[in-house]
Design an enzyme around this catalytic site. Structure first.
Site, PDB file in Angstrom:
ATOM      1  N   ARG A   1       5.505  82.096  33.765  1.00 29.56           N
ATOM      2  CA  ARG A   1       6.411  80.986  33.475  1.00 29.56           C
ATOM      3  C   ARG A   1       5.941  80.177  32.271  1.00 29.56           C
ATOM      4  NH1 ARG A   1       6.170  76.976  37.216  1.00 29.56           N
ATOM      5  NH2 ARG A   1       7.462  76.006  35.637  1.00 29.56           N
TER       6      ARG A   1
ATOM      7  N   ASN B   1       6.561  73.063  27.103  1.00 31.96           N
ATOM      8  CA  ASN B   1       7.069  71.736  27.474  1.00 31.96           C
ATOM      9  C   ASN B   1       7.720  70.988  26.317  1.00 31.96           C
ATOM     10  OD1 ASN B   1       6.289  72.370  29.998  1.00 31.96           O
ATOM     11  ND2 ASN B   1       4.434  71.121  29.985  1.00 31.96           N
TER      12      ASN B   1
ATOM     13  N   CYS C   1       8.057  70.461  45.162  1.00 35.37           N
ATOM     14  CA  CYS C   1       7.225  71.347  44.337  1.00 35.37           C
ATOM     15  C   CYS C   1       5.827  71.337  44.936  1.00 35.37           C
ATOM     16  CB  CYS C   1       7.232  70.803  42.912  1.00 35.37           C
ATOM     17  SG  CYS C   1       6.044  71.575  41.819  1.00 35.37           S
TER      18      CYS C   1
ATOM     19  N   ARG D   1       7.702  64.963  43.283  1.00 32.56           N
ATOM     20  CA  ARG D   1       8.367  64.956  41.958  1.00 32.56           C
ATOM     21  C   ARG D   1       9.807  64.459  42.027  1.00 32.56           C
ATOM     22  NH1 ARG D   1       6.538  70.149  38.566  1.00 32.56           N
ATOM     23  NH2 ARG D   1       7.081  68.770  36.847  1.00 32.56           N
TER      24      ARG D   1
HETATM   25  C1  EPZ Z   1       6.159  67.265  32.679  1.00 37.28           C
HETATM   26  O1  EPZ Z   1       6.748  67.252  33.977  1.00 37.28           O
HETATM   27  C2  EPZ Z   1       5.647  68.684  32.460  1.00 37.28           C
HETATM   28  N1  EPZ Z   1       6.738  69.626  32.602  1.00 37.28           N
HETATM   29  C3  EPZ Z   1       4.572  68.999  33.504  1.00 37.28           C
HETATM   30  O2  EPZ Z   1       4.020  70.273  33.185  1.00 37.28           O
HETATM   31  C4  EPZ Z   1       3.448  67.984  33.390  1.00 37.28           C
HETATM   32  O3  EPZ Z   1       2.500  68.216  34.404  1.00 37.28           O
HETATM   33  C5  EPZ Z   1       4.023  66.566  33.563  1.00 37.28           C
HETATM   34  O4  EPZ Z   1       5.060  66.337  32.596  1.00 37.28           O
HETATM   35  C6  EPZ Z   1       2.963  65.498  33.363  1.00 37.28           C
HETATM   36  O5  EPZ Z   1       2.349  65.623  32.141  1.00 37.28           O
HETATM   37  C7  EPZ Z   1       7.582  69.815  31.552  1.00 37.28           C
HETATM   38  O6  EPZ Z   1       7.499  69.190  30.522  1.00 37.28           O
HETATM   39  C8  EPZ Z   1       8.643  70.858  31.732  1.00 37.28           C
HETATM   40  P1  EPZ Z   1       6.560  63.438  34.980  1.00 37.28           P
HETATM   41  P2  EPZ Z   1       7.639  66.011  34.463  1.00 37.28           P
HETATM   42  O7  EPZ Z   1       7.972  63.033  35.200  1.00 37.28           O
HETATM   43  O8  EPZ Z   1       8.291  65.371  33.306  1.00 37.28           O
HETATM   44  C9  EPZ Z   1       6.401  60.839  38.954  1.00 37.28           C
HETATM   45  C10 EPZ Z   1       3.267  72.463  33.568  1.00 37.28           C
HETATM   46  O9  EPZ Z   1       2.296  72.889  34.217  1.00 37.28           O
HETATM   47  N2  EPZ Z   1       7.850  60.608  38.736  1.00 37.28           N
HETATM   48  O10 EPZ Z   1       5.889  62.925  33.768  1.00 37.28           O
HETATM   49  O11 EPZ Z   1       8.462  66.498  35.591  1.00 37.28           O
HETATM   50  C11 EPZ Z   1       6.119  62.304  39.263  1.00 37.28           C
HETATM   51  O12 EPZ Z   1       6.321  62.597  40.606  1.00 37.28           O
HETATM   52  C12 EPZ Z   1       4.138  71.334  34.149  1.00 37.28           C
HETATM   53  O13 EPZ Z   1       3.592  72.877  32.455  1.00 37.28           O
HETATM   54  C13 EPZ Z   1       8.519  59.719  39.561  1.00 37.28           C
HETATM   55  O14 EPZ Z   1       7.925  59.136  40.478  1.00 37.28           O
HETATM   56  O15 EPZ Z   1       6.485  65.043  35.009  1.00 37.28           O
HETATM   57  C14 EPZ Z   1       4.670  62.432  38.818  1.00 37.28           C
HETATM   58  O16 EPZ Z   1       3.839  61.996  39.831  1.00 37.28           O
HETATM   59  C15 EPZ Z   1       3.771  70.980  35.546  1.00 37.28           C
HETATM   60  N3  EPZ Z   1       9.857  59.519  39.352  1.00 37.28           N
HETATM   61  C16 EPZ Z   1       4.603  61.495  37.616  1.00 37.28           C
HETATM   62  O17 EPZ Z   1       5.708  60.594  37.730  1.00 37.28           O
HETATM   63  C17 EPZ Z   1      10.545  60.145  38.335  1.00 37.28           C
HETATM   64  O18 EPZ Z   1      11.757  59.948  38.184  1.00 37.28           O
HETATM   65  C18 EPZ Z   1       4.654  62.180  36.255  1.00 37.28           C
HETATM   66  O19 EPZ Z   1       5.722  63.082  36.283  1.00 37.28           O
HETATM   67  C19 EPZ Z   1       9.844  61.041  37.514  1.00 37.28           C
HETATM   68  C20 EPZ Z   1       8.490  61.257  37.726  1.00 37.28           C
END
Ligand code: EPZ
Length: 420
Positions: free
Chosen positions: A398, A23, A115, A120
Site C-alpha cells: 500500500r 501521502n 483502523c 481515527r
Molecule cells: C495522515 O493520516 C497520514 N495518512 C498517516 O499516514 C499519518 O500517520 C497521519 O497523517 C499522521 O501524520 C495520509 O496522509 C494518507 P491525522 P490522517 O488526521 O490525516 C486524530 C501511513 O502510514 N483526528 O493527522 O488520517 C486522529 O485520530 C499513514 O502512511 C481526530 O481526532 O491523520 C489521530 O489521532 C498512517 N479527528 C490524530 O488526530 C479528526 O477529524 C492525527 O490524525 C481527524 C484526526
C-alpha cells in the site's frame, strides 16, 4: 496472497532512489476533482493505495490515465457519490470530501471504519466544512455534506492529538472555491500539506501560510488544470536509512528531501548512526556505535508516527534501555508482539513502549498488521539470524513501491513467495 521470505544477516550496501510520497499524491489526485481541466501528476509511486484512488476518481466520473509514474486525470463531469466498496478499502480516500464539496457543493462518501492503529474519527474534517456553511448528515454509514453556498470562515482545527493532516487538506480543498476568506488555525504543517497547497496555487488558488499553523485561503471562482511533480517520500527515505543502520550496512539514498526529515535525522544522529548529507543525497555510513535514545511521536516537524515502528526495531537491536512514546495514534504498537516473536524484549506501559535492546534476533514467521508495522518486520527480518517470513504484505504494497526489489538491489536476501 504474497508474503516475504527474508534470510537475514546481510548488511545492506549500495544505492537506492526514493519514490514519490504516497501521502502527498493521494490528496493531490483528489484535488484534480476541483477543475474540469486535465491535470498531469509526475513521480507518482506504483502503490495499491494510488490504484484505489484512481478507481475512486473513475467511479466519480473522472478519466484517469496511468503511464509509468505519470498520471493524467480529467474530471470534466462528476457524480457526488463515491463507490462504498472502493472507499472502504482505503481511509485516505476521505480526502475526496473537500474537493467534491468545493466543486459541487455536495458530497456523499462512506464513513471510514475503524483502523488497527486507532479510532481515527473525522470530526475535525466535518467541523471545518460545517464552519464553511455546509450541512452535515450521517445516515446508513454515509456522511452527506451539502451547502447552498460555501462562505469563508475562521476555523480552528486542533484536536485531541493536535492538528489533522487530511483534515487540513480537506478543509483547504473545500475553501479554495468558497466565497471570501478562510483562515485555518492549528493547521497541520506536514510537507505533504505544503505540496498540496503548492499544487492548488498552481491551479489558480490563493493560499498563503501552508507549512505554518495558520493557513489563509482567499476563495476564487474556478481552477485550471496543471502539471505537477510530487515531493519524494520522507517516510520511505527514513525507512531505508534505518534499514541500513539496523543491518550495519552502508547505503546511499538518492532523491530524498533531507529538509523534510530533520527530526528523524537528528534522532538517528543521537543514536550514533553516521549519516552524510550532500544536497538531496543521504549516505548512511557503516561503523556508527549505536546507543539507546528515547523517541516521542509528534505532529510535524516533530518525530513522525509513521517512523515509530521502524525506529523501535533499531532500538531493539541497540544495547540499553529506550522509551518510545506514541502521541498521535492510540494503538500503534501492533508490531511489538511480532517483534517479540523474533526475540525482541519490549513491554508496553500506556502510550509508551519500554525497549530493552541488544538481544540478537532470530528469524520466525510473523504477521504484518499495518503499513509501517510491516516495514519494521522486514527490517527486523533482515537484521535477524536465520529466516523470517512476513505475512500479509499487502499492507506493505500500500505504501512502499517495489520495496523487495529495492532491498534486493542493496544485497538483501529477500523474495516474494506465497503466504505460508
Ligand atoms: C495522515 O493520516 C497520514 N495518512 C498517516 O499516514 C499519518 O500517520 C497521519 O497523517 C499522521 O501524520 C495520509 O496522509 C494518507 P491525522 P490522517 O488526521 O490525516 C486524530 C501511513 O502510514 N483526528 O493527522 O488520517 C486522529 O485520530 C499513514 O502512511 C481526530 O481526532 O491523520 C489521530 O489521532 C498512517 N479527528 C490524530 O488526530 C479528526 O477529524 C492525527 O490524525 C481527524 C484526526
Amino acid at each position: 496472497m504474497d508474503s516475504l521470505l527474508i534470510r537475514g544477516g546481510v548488511p545492506l550496501r549500495g544505492d537506492v532512489t526514493i519514490s514519490g510520497a504516497k501521502n502527498a499524491v493521494l490528496p493531490i489526485m483528489a484535488a484534480t476533482l476541483l477543475t474540469r481541466e486535465k491535470c498531469v501528476i509526475r513521480r507518482v509511486p506504483d502503490l495499491s493505495d494510488v490504484r484505489f484512488m484512481a478507481q475512486i476518481l473513475e467511479s466519480l466520473g473522472a478519466k484517469v490515465k496511468v503511464d509509468g509514474d505519470v498520471v493524467t486525470i480529467q474530471a470534466a463531469r462528476l457524480k457526488p457519490v463515491a463507490d462504498y466498496d472502493l472507499i472502504r478499502k482505503m481511509r485516505g480516500s476521505i480526502c475526496i470530501l473537500g474537493p467534491l464539496l468545493g466543486r459541487q457543493r455536495h458530497a456523499r462518501v462512506s464513513l471510514p471504519g475503524g483502523c488497527v492503529i486507532g479510532t481515527r474519527p473525522i470530526d475535525l474534517h466535518l467541523k471545518g466544512m460545517k464552519d464553511l456553511g455546509a450541512v452535515i448528515s450521517i445516515e446508513g454509514g454515509n456522511v452527506d455534506v451539502l451547502a447552498r453556498r460555501l462562505i469563508g470562515a475562521d476555523i480552528f482545527l486542533g484536536g485531541r492529538a493536535g492538528p489533522t493532516v487530511l483534515g487540513t487538506a480537506n478543509v483547504m480543498m473545500a475553501a479554495v472555491l468558497a466565497d471570501g476568506v478562510t483562515t485555518i488555525e492549528s493547521a497541520a504543517c506536514e510537507p505533504e500539506v505544503v505540496d498540496l497547497a503548492y499544487f492548488l496555487n498552481k491551479m489558480g488558488a490563493k493560499i498563503i501560510g501552508a507549512g505554518s499553523p495558520t493557513i489563509t485561503i482567499t476563495g476564487v471562482k474556478e481552477l485550471a488544470g496543471v502539471e505537477h511533480e510530487v515531493i519524494p517520500d520522507r517516510i520511505e527515505a527514513a525507512t531505508f536509512a534505518i534499514a541500513a543502520a539496523a543491518t550495519k550496512g552502508e547505503v546511499t539514498i538518492h532523491g530524498a528531501r533531507p529538509d523534510h526529515m530533520h527530526a528523524v535525522l537528528d534522532k538517528l544522529k543521537d543514536a550514533g548512526v553516521k549519516i552524510e548529507r550532500k544536497g538531496l543525497t543521504l549516505t548512511v555510513k557503516k561503523g556508527g556505535r549505536l546507543k539507546p535514545v528515547d523517541v516521542t511521536t509528534l505532529p510535524y516537524a516533530g518525530f513522525p508516527t509513521d517512523v515509530q515502528a521502524q525506529m523501535m526495531v533499531l532500538m531493539a537491536l541497540t544495547p540499553g534501555l529506550s522509551i518510545i512514546t506514541e502521541r498521535i495514534f492510540e494503538s500503534r504498537f501492533m508490531h511489538v508482539s511480532e517483534l517479540a516473536r523474533l526475540g525482541a524484549d519490549i513491554s508496553i506501559e500506556g502510550p509508551s513502549a519500554i525497549v530493552k535492546g541488544g538481544r540478537l534476533l532470530s528469524g520466525a514467521p510473523v504477521m504484518a498488521s499495518d503499513l509501517r508495522a510491516s516495514a519494521a518486520l522486514v527490517i527486523a527480518g533482515m537484521a535477524a539470524r536465520g529466516t523470517t517470513h512476513v505475512n500479509r504484505i499487502y499492507h506493505l504494497d500500500r505504501g512502499y513501491e517495489k520495496i523487495d526489489q529495492k532491498l534486493a538491489g542493496l544485497g538483501a536476501r529477500i523474495q516474494r513467495v506465497d503466504q505460508v
